[in-house]
Every structure is written in structure tokens, then in C-alpha cells.
Design a protein around this motif. Structure first.
Motif, PDB file in Angstrom:
ATOM      1  N   ASN A  72      24.939   9.696   9.646  1.00  0.00           N
ATOM      2  CA  ASN A  72      25.746   8.657   8.918  1.00  0.00           C
ATOM      3  C   ASN A  72      27.115   8.293   8.834  1.00  0.00           C
ATOM      4  O   ASN A  72      27.518   9.300   8.829  1.00  0.00           O
ATOM      5  CB  ASN A  72      25.332   8.108   7.559  1.00  0.00           C
ATOM      6  CG  ASN A  72      23.511   7.285   7.204  1.00  0.00           C
ATOM      7  OD1 ASN A  72      23.153   7.087   7.802  1.00  0.00           O
ATOM      8  ND2 ASN A  72      23.205   7.333   6.326  1.00  0.00           N
ATOM      9  N   VAL A  96      27.257   3.597  10.490  1.00  0.00           N
ATOM     10  CA  VAL A  96      26.596   3.553  10.493  1.00  0.00           C
ATOM     11  C   VAL A  96      25.564   3.275   8.678  1.00  0.00           C
ATOM     12  O   VAL A  96      26.575   4.206   8.436  1.00  0.00           O
ATOM     13  CB  VAL A  96      25.726   4.292  11.218  1.00  0.00           C
ATOM     14  CG1 VAL A  96      23.705   4.635  11.244  1.00  0.00           C
ATOM     15  CG2 VAL A  96      26.250   3.496  12.950  1.00  0.00           C
ATOM     16  N   PRO A  97      25.021   3.108   8.275  1.00  0.00           N
ATOM     17  CA  PRO A  97      23.679   2.782   8.125  1.00  0.00           C
ATOM     18  C   PRO A  97      23.876   1.381   8.795  1.00  0.00           C
ATOM     19  O   PRO A  97      22.991   0.165   7.749  1.00  0.00           O
ATOM     20  CB  PRO A  97      22.530   3.320   7.997  1.00  0.00           C
ATOM     21  CG  PRO A  97      23.388   3.326   6.842  1.00  0.00           C
ATOM     22  CD  PRO A  97      24.500   3.792   6.529  1.00  0.00           C
ATOM     23  N   PHE A 138      15.304   8.080  12.820  1.00  0.00           N
ATOM     24  CA  PHE A 138      15.876   6.510  12.605  1.00  0.00           C
ATOM     25  C   PHE A 138      14.749   5.866  11.441  1.00  0.00           C
ATOM     26  O   PHE A 138      14.224   6.252  11.378  1.00  0.00           O
ATOM     27  CB  PHE A 138      15.642   6.245  13.850  1.00  0.00           C
ATOM     28  CG  PHE A 138      16.563   6.602  14.569  1.00  0.00           C
ATOM     29  CD1 PHE A 138      18.111   5.849  14.830  1.00  0.00           C
ATOM     30  CD2 PHE A 138      16.534   7.293  15.326  1.00  0.00           C
ATOM     31  CE1 PHE A 138      18.493   6.486  15.534  1.00  0.00           C
ATOM     32  CE2 PHE A 138      17.317   7.893  16.027  1.00  0.00           C
ATOM     33  CZ  PHE A 138      18.887   7.244  16.714  1.00  0.00           C
ATOM     34  N   VAL A 141      15.268   0.941  12.879  1.00  0.00           N
ATOM     35  CA  VAL A 141      15.991  -0.157  14.194  1.00  0.00           C
ATOM     36  C   VAL A 141      15.903  -1.287  14.325  1.00  0.00           C
ATOM     37  O   VAL A 141      15.109  -1.197  14.754  1.00  0.00           O
ATOM     38  CB  VAL A 141      16.458   0.782  15.014  1.00  0.00           C
ATOM     39  CG1 VAL A 141      18.161   0.129  16.370  1.00  0.00           C
ATOM     40  CG2 VAL A 141      17.469   2.415  14.907  1.00  0.00           C
ATOM     41  N   ALA A 145      14.541  -0.363  19.599  1.00  0.00           N
ATOM     42  CA  ALA A 145      15.835   0.857  20.173  1.00  0.00           C
ATOM     43  C   ALA A 145      15.360   1.947  21.078  1.00  0.00           C
ATOM     44  O   ALA A 145      13.890   2.443  21.642  1.00  0.00           O
ATOM     45  CB  ALA A 145      16.202   1.389  18.592  1.00  0.00           C
ATOM     46  N   ILE A 212      21.106  -0.296  13.180  1.00  0.00           N
ATOM     47  CA  ILE A 212      20.469   0.749  12.946  1.00  0.00           C
ATOM     48  C   ILE A 212      20.949  -0.041  11.424  1.00  0.00           C
ATOM     49  O   ILE A 212      22.404   0.035  10.782  1.00  0.00           O
ATOM     50  CB  ILE A 212      21.771   2.059  13.166  1.00  0.00           C
ATOM     51  CG1 ILE A 212      21.475   2.097  14.258  1.00  0.00           C
ATOM     52  CG2 ILE A 212      21.230   2.694  11.773  1.00  0.00           C
ATOM     53  CD1 ILE A 212      22.072   3.082  14.828  1.00  0.00           C
ATOM     54  N   VAL A 216      20.222   7.290   9.855  1.00  0.00           N
ATOM     55  CA  VAL A 216      19.761   8.338  10.866  1.00  0.00           C
ATOM     56  C   VAL A 216      20.227   9.873  10.494  1.00  0.00           C
ATOM     57  O   VAL A 216      21.232   9.928   9.778  1.00  0.00           O
ATOM     58  CB  VAL A 216      20.898   7.741  12.037  1.00  0.00           C
ATOM     59  CG1 VAL A 216      20.190   8.751  13.628  1.00  0.00           C
ATOM     60  CG2 VAL A 216      20.707   6.401  12.576  1.00  0.00           C
TER      61      VAL A 216
END
Length: 899
Positions: A72, A96-97, A138, A141, A145, A212, A216
Motif C-alpha cells: 500500500n 492505494v488502497p 490483492f 480490485v 484486474a 484497488i 496489496v
């Protein structure tokens, strides 16, 4: 039991045989590359977001390993058209996220169905050895993805609510490596489940989220490793059933399972692995049971969790190890002492007193700002005295369910409904994601009920799917259709021929007042949704122009209405009701029917009073839960209403100028019809804005612009082209029209003479030139239509449609029909025939339009042509009686118009 979820440093403490180091930004660099986008409200946690590593906690609490790294943070992003190849240039940074549409992402842009969202991140790898594997995980998403490592496709996943992983060991190289994620998210324009996020304006629920939106992360695992666990408590036999699935060829490997309670050993079990061959592949697993003596059961009153450690060994040497936990509980439908079918938890009747939690945040949309914020929602709902949450049309990150386990709350988990139009592929996409959801959430003891469909949204094959879910998970209750029957103001929306087939529950929704579900043998009667009392809280609104609830109430009225609801629930419970779900714990965007505001800062009923009320239906004891650090929200001031306007106006005149205050004050003035002060305060509000050309600001300015003295009117006049590009030309024109009509035209319509009309025409052209003159003609046409002055109506029909047929405010066919009926001037009728034909060619080929054109032709003497068009109208209308009657009159030479 609190599990320590640590993100170990990969420098110094890193003990595996693969080491790598991310190219970390210099201190403060992230802050220079990112800022949260503007929005009208935010929670206190948005200021606590760690920009370098947001959500920097282990994402998978039921299968913890020590060697992992949080991905992230700031990634590169760009948005391209659907057919574009891998990009070489990126538009900027995204955090992200957080979904790309959220303020916390730093982008706040919508992703359209024909667009692709790209993410890019780099890391540096050194000293590669090949006795370890590297996985990338993940959490979720939205929606499809595809992952690339060093420009090579690793794999793809469809479904916006479930997790996925890829083994990227064979794609990495020494030195710098690159991760690219390609995202397609057509939302409701696609085939997949999308929940309450919809792009098409006429169907908007809440802001759509793309890309996202959960963590991650990377993880190092051995060549032969533990891939997943399936944990199934058996309370009646004091056992825990375990299935441990393995990755790789695990011949001659063994497993060891260790269960502990408060640090003390409960049992230890060793088992060999079994080889399982399917049509697709060969895998290895081990299934066994653990005896749990002197069981400590899990419940909302006592959410006791056991520690669980699973170890994989090869010839006695430790190869892999994961930490987990479990809770011993069971849920079923049984008859109570009075013979009523009830929900029983651990052999005890437990009224499920719940609330409908949708999991949205003002700054993060689908993603909570921080892990603490994620936990807060569960803690505050528990503190209010609820023992149940219905998780509505969303699958949360794994840690949300861990907190529900840890703090002790029952969860009714909705499956995310199919695309409601059920386009080809929608059923397959729904069933795939439903199976993934069951597998992903199977081990959490908090989840006691699966909810298949909600209010028939995309519902199909209800009985088959209900039975299919039971086959996949026999440990939980199945609510086959929440709201199969929906009542609004005690009126049934639509009857059901075979409600609740194979379901464990009969479930109705009833707004606003609670009611009981129908009696069906061996099914619990539940109220899947009710309530929805809307109470806006100034300064804590997502949209102070369009706030909504099933019913509206003042702050003073809310408590008495809610007390009435709880009293009714008590009466219904005695008659067989066994669960209720109140809508809802938090406001969500324009919905203002939460018990707390969207930013979680204001509670609308004193929390102590809520607990007292709810205690009449449950025996919930939250004193056993350590929530001492819970910061309680402020209680709503029930006297903070429009009655305070004189006091607040005096504060304004004494110099108070903050924009939130001014915004509230101008809306108060408008509600109280105090236009003078609305203009005064509104103009000052515009002066306080740093950027008036934001869409939200322009929408508000449009709303408060009522006179030519309002600064918004001048702004919309002089910057109309620029504003049109942001909120649309129609919005700009409607704003200007509203003011001009109210000031220059409407005051004179009731006493309209030829001389008055000339004066208005002169004045309006001087002030507003051609735009004003055309607007006057438009209003005069409508006025003469309304008062049935057909001579003037005919005159302005020619004037107006001579200039504005391509952008008419009025329905051309309706106006032309009135002209046909009441006008005998053949010059005007010839013109009307041209307009009616133009309408058919450009806009409206309906039978009524064909009928109108034919009748005008007939009235001006073009009988043969009229008959041809009338025949078309008869055929197109499937012999409509009125149209056929006109056709017969034409053939006989009789008038078709009123004499």
C-alpha cells in the motif's frame, strides 16, 4: 484474545532466503506527491492516514505469516481508452488502497465503462535463491484486474469483492522490477455484481468505486506450503474440524495443529497429508478434528477466541507455519418453549437485534481511512446495544470480520447482488463470486447468516441457489431473500407466489414502521429492514440539498419515533418475531437516516438511551468487552434547528464568516423565505470559496441563486461557457431562466395587455438581449396555452417554434395538437404542418405524432396525403380507437376537430 498483527522490517529481521528492498521515497516525498482531494465532509481518521504505508497491518488475520511486505502507498496511475496497450507514461500518483473516485486516493476521478485504469509500482530485488516462492496478494480490485510483472502477464481475476493471489517467483529478476495492474470496471454497464454503486445518472445509489480498494501485499512462502484453512466448529460434539490445504507436492510431509486458550494448551494434533486428484490437477490436504474439552463458547456477550497454530513439517523439520484463531459457536432454528420457531445461538434463543451497515466512508468510499476506523464501526454499533450487523451488499476486508469476531457481534452477510438487468453472463458471474465469498469468509465465527437476495434485485432461481448455498455451508442459516415482500407505509409493493422457498427465514422489509413476517412452518420470522428516519445534521451532511430518509423528522421528534419502533418490536417479538434490522447505523452520502452522521462524529440519539431501549430485546452485556478506548461521538443538539436563525444571523452580522457556517445560514434563510438575507449571506459565501468552479460548489451556487442580485446570477451569465463544461449547459440555462422569469415575466402575466407585453419585451431585450426575448416568447406561449387564449397561442406558436423547434421546452406534438383543434388560420396551420413533420423526422415517430400531422394536413385540405399518414398512425397504434375514429371521419369527409 488479540492477535498481534505485525509488519516485520525486511532489513535486519528478514530471515528467509530471498531478500528484497523497496525503493522507498525520501521522508516527506509522499506528502509532496499526494494530497487528499476536496470534499464536503470527512471523518477524524482521514487525518491519521499514513501516506507512506496506509493500512499497514497484516491483512489476513486467520492465516498469519511473519515474512510479508505491505505494498500500500503511492503508485503511479493513468486512465486510457479501452483498447490502449500498456502505457509508458502515467498521469500522476494514486494512494492505494483507496478507490480512484475517493478523495483519499488523491485523484477523485470517475472511471467510465470504456476506460482502463492502470497502476504501476516498482521494487528492487537482490540475492535471489530458489527455495522460496513470492506471492502477491490483492484484497479486492473492482472489477476485472490483470497483473503484469516486468511487462509479462501473470494472471487476471474478475469480481470486485473477493481476494486473489498470484505466484510471481518466475517473473521477477535481480534489480529493479515493475508491477502493473490493469483494471476494467464497467459497473452497471457490465455483467458482474456491483452492489449499490451505479454509474447511470437515473439509477444512482452511491458514488461508484473502481480499482484497488483493499490492501496489496507480498509474502514469502516455502516451495511446499500451507495454502488455506477450513475451520468448522462442532459444538454438540466438542470438536473442531480442520481441513488444511497445501501448495506443492507434499509427499512425506506432516501437519501439526496446536490449539490454545489464553496461552494454555488445549490440544495438539499431528496428521499426515493426503493426495487429492481431480479432473484438473492434483493437490494435497489434510482433514482431521481437534477435541475441545471444557469448551468456552463464542457469543456477543462473551466473544471468546482460541489461538490456533498450523505447522507443516518434513521429516520432523519445520517447513511452514501459520497462526490463526477460531470460535466455538453454532446457530440453528429451533422451537422455543412456546413452540415458536426462533434463532438459537449455542442452544439459547437469541433475538438478533441488528442494523444495516453498508460500509461507506466519506473520504474513502468503499475503503475505511485506517484500520482503527474499520474497527470503530463495529465497536460503536456494539456500544449502541445492537448484537447483530447485516453487512449490506458488500464484502469487507478480512480485518473487519476479525474485529467482529473479536468484539463479538453476529453478522448477516449479504452476497453482492447480480447485475439487476441479468444480461448474458450475469448469472455465472454472480454464482462465481458467491462461491468465492463463501470460501473466503467460511472461517469467521461472527457470520451466522448468509443473505442470498435483497428485495428481488436481480433475483433468479431462488430455491436452487438457496439449496446450493446450504450444500456449500451447512453451519449457517440461509436467508434466501431478504425483503421478498416489501411494505412501504404498510402497502405491499408486489405479492410473491412462493416466498422463502428452502430458506431458514421468512423475511419482510417494512418502512418505516416494523411489522412481522408471515408465519411459515419451521422458519424464523424476521424483519430484514425497517425504520429509515431521516434527520439531517447541519455541518455533517454529504449533500445538504438532497438529504433523504423514508420519513423525515426533526431532532426533537427522532427519539420518540425510535422509542415507538422499539416498543412495536417488543410486541412483535412476543408474537414470533426473532430478528430485526434497523436502517441504518450511519448516514450514507445523501441518505440521512443513520443513527450517526456519515463522518461518525454525531450520534442522533443519546447512546445511553439507545442501550437502554435495546436491552429490552437482548441480554447484551458490553461491559465484558474492552472498549474503554472508544471515543464516543458527540450527541446531537436537539435544539439546533431553523429556530436559531435570528441568533445565527446576528453571529454573521458580528463577523462570523467561515464557509460551513455561511452555507448553512443561506439555506436556513431560503427555507424561511428570507430572500434579502439569503442574498446577503449567499454572496458572502461565494466570496469565501477558494475555487468556485468545482462541480459541488457550482451545484450549490445554482441552488441558492434566486435573484439577479445574487452573485451566482452574474457568475452564471458571464462564465456560462466555462460553467457549462462542468455542470452542463442545461443547468446554466435553467438557472438564468429561473431568475429572469421570476423578475421580468411572472409578475405581469396576470394582467397582460398588448402595451404591457411591449414594455416587457423592450425591458427584457435591453437587459438580456436575444436570450431574454426568446425566453419571453417561450413563457408567453405557455401562458396563453394555460389560459386558453387560442388567438395569442397561435401567434406565439409561430414565433416560438419558428426559432426554437430544435430546442423546445414544450412537447411539439402536444402544442401542435392544440393548435390543430383551436386554430382556423390556414397560414398558421400550414406552418404547424411543417413543424409536426419536423417533429416526426427528428424526434417523435409515435402513433400520436403521426395522427397529429395527418389531422393538420386534413384540416388544410390535403386529404389524400392526410389519409396516407393516418393509415400509418392506425397501423402503428394497433388500431387505437381514437386514431381509427379520426381515420374513418377523414374517409367520410367529416371534421376531425372541435367546432
Amino acid at each position: 484474545m488479540e492477535i498481534a498483527l505485525k509488519n516485520k522490517s525486511l532489513i535486519g529481521e528478514f530471515i528467509t532466503s530471498i531478500t528484497f528492498m523497496f525503493l522507498l521515497s525520501p521522508v516527506g516525498y509522499a506528502q509532496q506527491q499526494w494530497k487528499m482531494q476536496a470534499l464536503q465532509m470527512q471523518s477524524k481518521w482521514s487525518k491519521e492516514v499514513d501516506i507512506e504505508h496506509p493500512h499497514n497491518v497484516y491483512p489476513r488475520p486467520q492465516m498469519i505469516r511473519s515474512d510479508w511486505y505491505n505494498l500500500n502507498g503511492l503508485w503511479d496511475y493513468t486512465i486510457t481508452k479501452f483498447s490502449s496497450p500498456l502505457p509508458t507514461n502515467y498521469s500522476g500518483k494514486v494512494l492505494v488502497p483507496y478507490p480512484i473516485e475517493s478523495a483519499l486516493s488523491g485523484v477523485k476521478k470517475s472511471l467510465l465503462p470504456d476506460e482502463i485504469l492502470w497502476y504501476r509500482q516498482s521494487f528492487n530485488m537482490s540475492k535471489i535463491k530458489f527455495n522460496k516462492r513470492l506471492l502477491i496478494h490483492f484484497g479486492a480490485v473492482d472489477y476485472k484486474a490483470t497483473v503484469y510483472i516486468n511487462n509479462k502477464e501473470v494472471g487476471s481475476h474478475e469480481g470486485g469483492y473477493t481476494n486473489f493471489s498470484f505466484d510471481i517467483t518466475n517473473y521477477i529478476m535481480e534489480g529493479e522490477n515493475e508491477i502493473i495492474v490493469k483494471v476494467l470496471d464497467p459497473t452497471d454497464a457490465g455483467v458482474g455484481p456491483h452492489g449499490k454503486q451505479v454509474l447511470r445518472p437515473e439509477n444512482i445509489y452511491y458514488t461508484a468505486t473502481s480499482g484497488i480498494w483493499q490492501s496489496v501485499w507480498m509474502e514469502f512462502i516455502p516451495e511446499i506450503s500451507i495454502s488455506s484453512l477450513k475451520i468448522k466448529p462442532d459444538v454438540d460434539n466438542s470438536k473442531l474440524y480442520l481441513q488444511v490445504n497445501l501448495m506443492g507436492k507434499a509427499n512425506d510431509y506432516s501437519l501439526e495443529a496446536i490449539a490454545k486458550a489464553s496461552g494454555k494448551l488445549v490440544c495438539k494434533h499431528s496428521s499426515g497429508t493426503s493426495r487429492i486428484t481431480t479432473n484438473k490437477d492434483t493437490s494435497y490436504s489434510s482433514s482431521f478434528s481437534l477435541p475441545i474439552k471444557n469448551m468456552h463458547l463464542w457469543s456477543p456477550n462473551d466473544p471468546y477466541l482460541y489461538d490456533l497454530k498450523i505447522r507443516l513439517l518434513y521429516k520432523g523439520e519445520l517447513v511452514d507455519e501459520v497462526e490463526s484463531y477460531f470460535g466455538m459457536r453454532k446457530v440453528e432454528i429451533k422451537k422455543d418453549s412456546s413452540g415458536i420457531d426462533r434463532i438459537f445461538l449455542n442452544n439459547t434463543y437469541t433475538f438478533n437485534l441488528g442494523t444495516l451497515d453498508q460500509g461507506y466512508w466519506p473520504e474513502g468510499l468503499y475503503t475505511a481511512p485506517t484500520d482503527e476506523a474499520l474497527a470503530y464501526d463495529i465497536k460503536i454499533i456494539k456500544e449502541m446495544g445492537f448484537n447483530t450487523i447485516r453487512k449490506h451488499i458488500k464484502v469487507e476486508p478480512a480485518r473487519w470480520y476479525y474485529y467482529a469476531d473479536y468484539y463479538g457481534i453476529l453478522v448477516w452477510q449479504d452476497f453482492v447482488n447480480p447485475n439487476q438487468g441479468l444480461p448474458p453472463g450475469a448469472k455465472q458471474a454472480f454464482e462465481k463470486q458467491t462461491k468465492e465469498t463463501i470460501d473466503q469468509l467460511f472461517n469467521y465465527p461472527c457470520i451466522t447468516t448468509w443473505v442470498l437476495f435483497n428485495e428481488r434485485w436481480g433475483a433468479y432461481d431462488q430455491q436452487r441457489l438457496t439449496e446450493w448455498i446450504k450444500k456449500n455451508d451447512s453451519t449457517r442459516l440461509i436467508n434466501g431473500h431478504s425483503g421478498e415482500m416489501l411494505y412501504v407505509n404498510e402497502q405491499l409493493r408486489q405479492p410473491s407466489e412462493n416466498p422463502y422457498a428452502s430458506s431458514d427465514m421468512a423475511d419482510v422489509h417494512s418502512y418505516p414502521n416494523p411489522m412481522n413476517a408471515p408465519y411459515l412452518p419451521n422458519k424464523a420470522r424476521v424483519l430484514g429492514e425497517f425504520g429509515g428516519i431521516g434527520v439531517p445534521v447541519p455541518g455533517h451532511q454529504w449533500d445538504d440539498l438532497t438529504g433523504w430518509g423514508y420519513i423525515q423528522a426533526t431532532p426533537k421528534e427522532l427519539l420518540s419515533k425510535y422509542e415507538h419502533f422499539i416498543k412495536l418490536l417488543g410486541t412483535l417479538e412476543k408474537k414470533g418475531l426473532t430478528a430485526s434490522i434497523y436502517t441504518q447505523p450511519f448516514d450514507v452520502e445523501g441518505e440521512e437516516n443513520g443513527l450517526l452522521t456519515y463522518d461518525r462524529s454525531i450520534i442522533k440519539i443519546p447512546i445511553k438511551r439507545l442501550r437502554q431501549l435495546h436491552a429490552t430485546l437482548t441480554n447484551l452485556d458490553t461491559s465484558s468487552i474492552d472498549i474503554s478506548k472508544l471515543v464516543l461521538p458527540k450527541t446531537l443538539d436537539i435544539n439546533d434547528t431553523d429556530e436559531r436563525f435570528p441568533h445565527l444571523l446576528q453571529e454573521f452580522k458580528s463577523g462570523r464568516q467561515d464557509s460551513c457556517f455561511l452555507r448553512r445560514l443561506v439555506l436556513m434563510a431560503l427555507r424561511l423565505k428570507d430572500q434579502e438575507n439569503a442574498t446577503l449571506v449567499g454572496n458572502q459565501y461565494l466570496n469565501s470559496l477558494t475555487n468556485v468552479f468545482l462541480k459541488d460548489n457550482l451545484n450549490f451556487i445554482q441552488h441558492i441563486t434566486s435573484t439577479s442580485r445574487d452573485s451566482g446570477f452574474k457568475m452564471f451569465s458571464t462564465d456560462s461557457i466555462k460553467i457549462s463544461k462542468i455542470i452542463g449547459r442545461a443547468s446554466v440555462i435553467s438557472t438564468l431562466k429561473k431568475v429572469i422569469i421570476s423578475e421580468e415575466i411572472s409578475p405581469f402575466l396576470n394582467n397582460l395587455s398588448d402595451s404591457t407585453r411591449e414594455i416587457i419585451n423592450h425591458n427584457i431585450q435591453q437587459k438580456y438581449s436575444e436570450f431574454g426575448r426568446q425566453l419571453l416568447n417561450e413563457e408567453l406561449l405557455g401562458h396563453y396555452w394555460n389560459v386558453k387564449d387560442w388567438d395569442n397561442f397561435s401567434k406565439y406558436y409561430v414565433i416560438y417554434f419558428g426559432e426554437s423547434k430544435h430546442k423546445s421546452k414544450y412537447n411539439i406534438n402536444n402544442a401542435s395538437w392544440q393548435l390543430f383543434q383551436h386554430c382556423n388560420d390556414h397560414r398558421v396551420l400550414h406552418f404547424a404542418a411543417e413543424i409536426a413533420k419536423y417533429n416526426i423526422e427528428r424526434f417523435d415517430k409515435s402513433p400520436n405524432s403521426l395522427d397529429t400531422y395527418a389531422n393538420i394536413l386534413y384540416k388544410i385540405g390535403k386529404s389524400q396525403e392526410a389519409l396516407k399518414w393516418q393509415e400509418k398512425a392506425v397501423v402503428a397504434s394497433n388500431n387505437n380507437k381514437k386514431i381509427l375514429n379520426n381515420y374513418n371521419k377523414m374517409k367520410k369527409g367529416e371534421p376531425t376537430w372541435s367546432k
